[in-house]
Every structure is written in C-alpha cells, then in structure tokens.
Design a protein around this motif. Structure first.
Motif, short mmCIF file in Angstrom:
data_model
loop_
_atom_site.label_atom_id
_atom_site.label_comp_id
_atom_site.label_asym_id
_atom_site.label_seq_id
_atom_site.Cartn_x
_atom_site.Cartn_y
_atom_site.Cartn_z
N ASN A 44 -19.05 -7.42 39.01
CA ASN A 44 -19.54 -6.16 39.59
C ASN A 44 -18.95 -5.86 40.96
OD1 ASN A 44 -21.10 -6.52 37.33
ND2 ASN A 44 -23.08 -6.36 38.35
N GLY A 57 -29.49 -7.76 28.83
CA GLY A 57 -29.63 -6.98 30.07
C GLY A 57 -31.08 -6.89 30.51
N GLN A 90 -25.02 -7.54 33.49
CA GLN A 90 -26.46 -7.59 33.79
C GLN A 90 -27.13 -8.52 32.79
OE1 GLN A 90 -28.57 -3.75 33.85
NE2 GLN A 90 -30.36 -4.74 32.98
N GLU A 123 -31.24 0.09 40.68
CA GLU A 123 -31.57 -1.29 41.08
C GLU A 123 -31.12 -1.61 42.51
OE1 GLU A 123 -33.14 -3.73 39.18
OE2 GLU A 123 -33.51 -2.28 37.59
N ARG A 156 -33.83 -9.51 37.81
CA ARG A 156 -32.37 -9.38 37.84
C ARG A 156 -31.84 -9.37 39.27
NH1 ARG A 156 -33.47 -3.80 34.69
NH2 ARG A 156 -35.06 -5.19 33.95
N TYR A 192 -27.92 -9.18 39.64
CA TYR A 192 -27.43 -7.84 39.29
C TYR A 192 -27.79 -6.82 40.37
CZ TYR A 192 -27.05 -3.38 36.80
OH TYR A 192 -26.74 -2.09 36.43
N THR A 227 -21.75 -12.63 37.77
CA THR A 227 -22.25 -11.27 38.00
C THR A 227 -21.57 -10.66 39.23
OG1 THR A 227 -24.37 -11.89 37.03
CG2 THR A 227 -24.34 -9.87 38.30
N TRP A 285 -30.84 -10.59 32.35
CA TRP A 285 -32.16 -10.78 32.94
C TRP A 285 -32.49 -12.27 33.04
CZ3 TRP A 285 -37.00 -12.29 30.52
CH2 TRP A 285 -36.85 -12.71 29.21
#
Ligand code: NAD
Ligand code: MG
Length: 301
Positions: free
Chosen positions: A166, A247, A145, A194, A202, A205, A162, A147
């Motif tokens: 993930n 993050g 993560q 999120e 983000r 993410y 990312t 930003w």
C-alpha cells in the motif's frame, strides 16, 4: 447488475444500485472477481466517456478488478491509453479489462507482477512508458487488506506486506515515474475512510491509508510548481473482491456496507471511478493535495 443508462442519469442515489446482501464467501488472496456472488459492477454497461482524457497515457495499479478496473474502463472510454498492473493469478480478470480498453479503441498494456518488489515497480513504469510512448497519469489503486482482530496475532510478515503493497509500492512507482512526468501530469493515490476511522480489526491496513494521505499532501506541495498535481480518492465500503479475500470477517459479509453508511448500502466500483476521472481531467486544474471522499456520507475530518 446495473440497469443504468449511463453515469449521468439522475435519480435517487440510495437506490441507484441495489443493496448487496452477499452470502458468506471466501477466496484466497488476491481472488478472482468473476467468482464473486454477486459480481461487482465496473461500469461495463453504463460508463459513457465524453473525451475528458483524450490522448492521455495512464498507468493504473490493481486494475484487473474492483475500483482499479472501473477506473481503467472509465479512463479508456474518456480517451486514454492504459497500462494495467496486477498479479499473475488475476489474469482472467485482467483479460476482461484489457478487452474493454481495446474495445474503447485505446492502447492496452498488461504488466503482471508483484509490486511489493521494488525492481518490479521500476520495470512496470519502464514498460508503461515504452509501450504507450510516454506517461502522464499515475494512478495507484492496488492494495492489501486482511482483517485480524488481535494485535498479538497480527504477524510481522502481514504488517510488512501490507505496508509494502500500500505504501512502499506507491513510493517506488511514483519515484520511477517522476522523470517521465511533464507539466499537466497527475498522480492519484487511493486511501480509504479507514485513514480517519480505523476499524479495530485492520490496524496495519488503516495505518497505511493514513500514510498515503499524508505522503500525498506533502508530495502535492513538492510537485505543484512543476505542473504536476497529486490528489487522493478515499472510498468508503465498496463491493469488491478485496472484501472476500479476508478483507473483512466473512460472517459480516451479508451486512457489508449497509449498517455504517448513511446511504444504507455499499458502493459499486462504477460509482468510485468518476472521482478518479475528475482528478485526472483538466477540469480539476486547481485541485491539489486534496482527498476526495466517496463514501456515501460518512463524516470525515
Ligand atoms: P481489488 O481486490 O479488486 O483490488 C486490489 C488490487 O490490488 C488487486 O486486484 C491486485 O491486482 C492488487 N494487488 C494487491 N497486492 C498486489 C501485489 N503484491 N502486487 C501487484 N498488485 C497487487 O479491491 P478494491 O477494493 O477495488 O481495492 C482497490 C483499492 O481501493 C485498494 O487500495 C483498497 O485499499 C481501496 N479501498 C477499497 C475499499 C473497498 O471497500 N473495497 C474502500 C476503501 C479503499
Ligand atoms: Mg484483482
């Protein structure tokens, strides 16, 4: 940080842990948790096992720090052998967790390496199976993560990294693990608030977290007839090293988790781990394709 006797102690959840008011601080990714101020609570001094995972064999990614580390400690104290995955830069955090798994009397296997590499994901699963003599729980917790306020400044490289960390790694690890998973096995993936409430800074993410829930719901339907249960944990703001490695905007750290959460504070990793224990245990035998939100009361669909 915790003065809790154990996780079964009753009391007011709003004050179970003090509200963190972290000073502005920053580390390079992936960061080392022991250098944080304050250091997150993984349940080292409080998690009490009651044999809920006796004899299980779990592979947990991102298990050197934060939520993954709290899950590893909890699973070991519930009686499971553990293989932990993490990045080589995190060896210091990993050794802390390895020591606690061993102290619980369980097998502890460490497999450092980069899960954005498909070959490494396959190696990781093979090592877990070989060193633990089998595998029946796959817990994907690792995540990236970073930003970024402006879409025009969100680099192609970050967007791809990312998604690889993930989403792709989860796919590669589950695919490699599946031939080893018998009936009664479980897969637990990690989403986030999120997934439903994306913060505007983000986009990469948050969209991976939506993908993780969707993938998991579909996979759950595919695997349930084999006796393999797939579920998701979706934490809300939790005090971990992810937050201080870009993050979130570092200027917002002193207020981390306190303004948006009805609970008025961020969670500690130790408070997220029991959700994974429940989904990994036989108690949740009829829970399939579910997302267990552990977010202090923020409204989800
Ligand atoms: P963390 O930094 O302690 O854990 C993330 C871990 O991911 C790292 O320790 C690292 O080992 C692993 N990782 C990252 N990139 C990797 C790579 N390329 N190869 C191998 N491992 C890699 O932070 P955390 O907050 O405990 O995060 C755990 C999970 O919880 C993540 O999936 C995160 O998205 C999710 N989550 C966290 C929060 C929160 O507020 N902290 C909220 C919702 C969801
Ligand atoms: Mg870490």
């Amino acid at each position: 940080m915790s003065e809790l006797e154990d996780q079964y102690q009753f009391g007011d959840p709003t004050t179970r842990y003090p509200r963190v008011r972290p000073p502005v601080q920053q580390q390079d990714e992936p960061g080392v948790q022991t250098r944080m101020n304050p250091v997150p609570d993984l349940g080292e001094n409080s998690y009490r096992g009651t044999g809920r995972l006796t004899g299980r064999k779990a592979l947990i990614t991102g298990a050197d720090s934060g939520i993954g580390a709290a899950v590893a400690i909890a699973f070991a104290r519930e009686g499971a052998d553990i293989t932990i995955s993490y990045l080589p830069e995190e060896e210091e955090d990993a050794q802390h967790v390895m020591g606690l798994i061993r102290a619980a009397g369980r097998i502890a296997v460490a497999v450092p390496g980069d899960i954005t590499n498909a070959e490494h994901c396959r190696f990781l699963v093979a090592a877990a199976v070989e060193k633990m003599g089998g595998l029946d729980a796959v817990v994907n917790v690792a995540g990236k993560q970073v930003w970024q306020k402006n879409l025009l400044e969100l680099s192609d490289e970050q967007f791809e990294a990312t998604f690889k960390t993930n989403v792709f790694a989860m796919f590669w690890i589950v695919k490699a693990a599946l031939p080893h998973l018998g009936p009664g096995s479980r897969i637990i993936n990690t989403a986030s608030l999120e997934a439903y409430v994306p913060a505007p800074d983000r986009l990469d993410y948050a969209s991976t977290k939506g993908a993780i829930i969707n993938f998991s719901k579909g996979l759950a339907q595919q695997l349930v007839s084999q006796g393999i249960r797939v579920n998701v944990v979706a934490p809300g703001p939790t005090w971990t090293v992810l937050q201080v490695t870009s993050g979130v905007d570092p200027e917002t750290l002193p207020e981390f988790g306190s303004s948006e959460s009805p609970m008025g504070r961020a969670a500690q990793p130790a408070e997220i781990a029991p959700a994974y224990v429940f989904l990994a245990s036989a108690e949740s035998s009829f829970v399939v394709g579910e997302t267990l939100n552990v977010n202090g009361g923020m409204v989800t669909p």
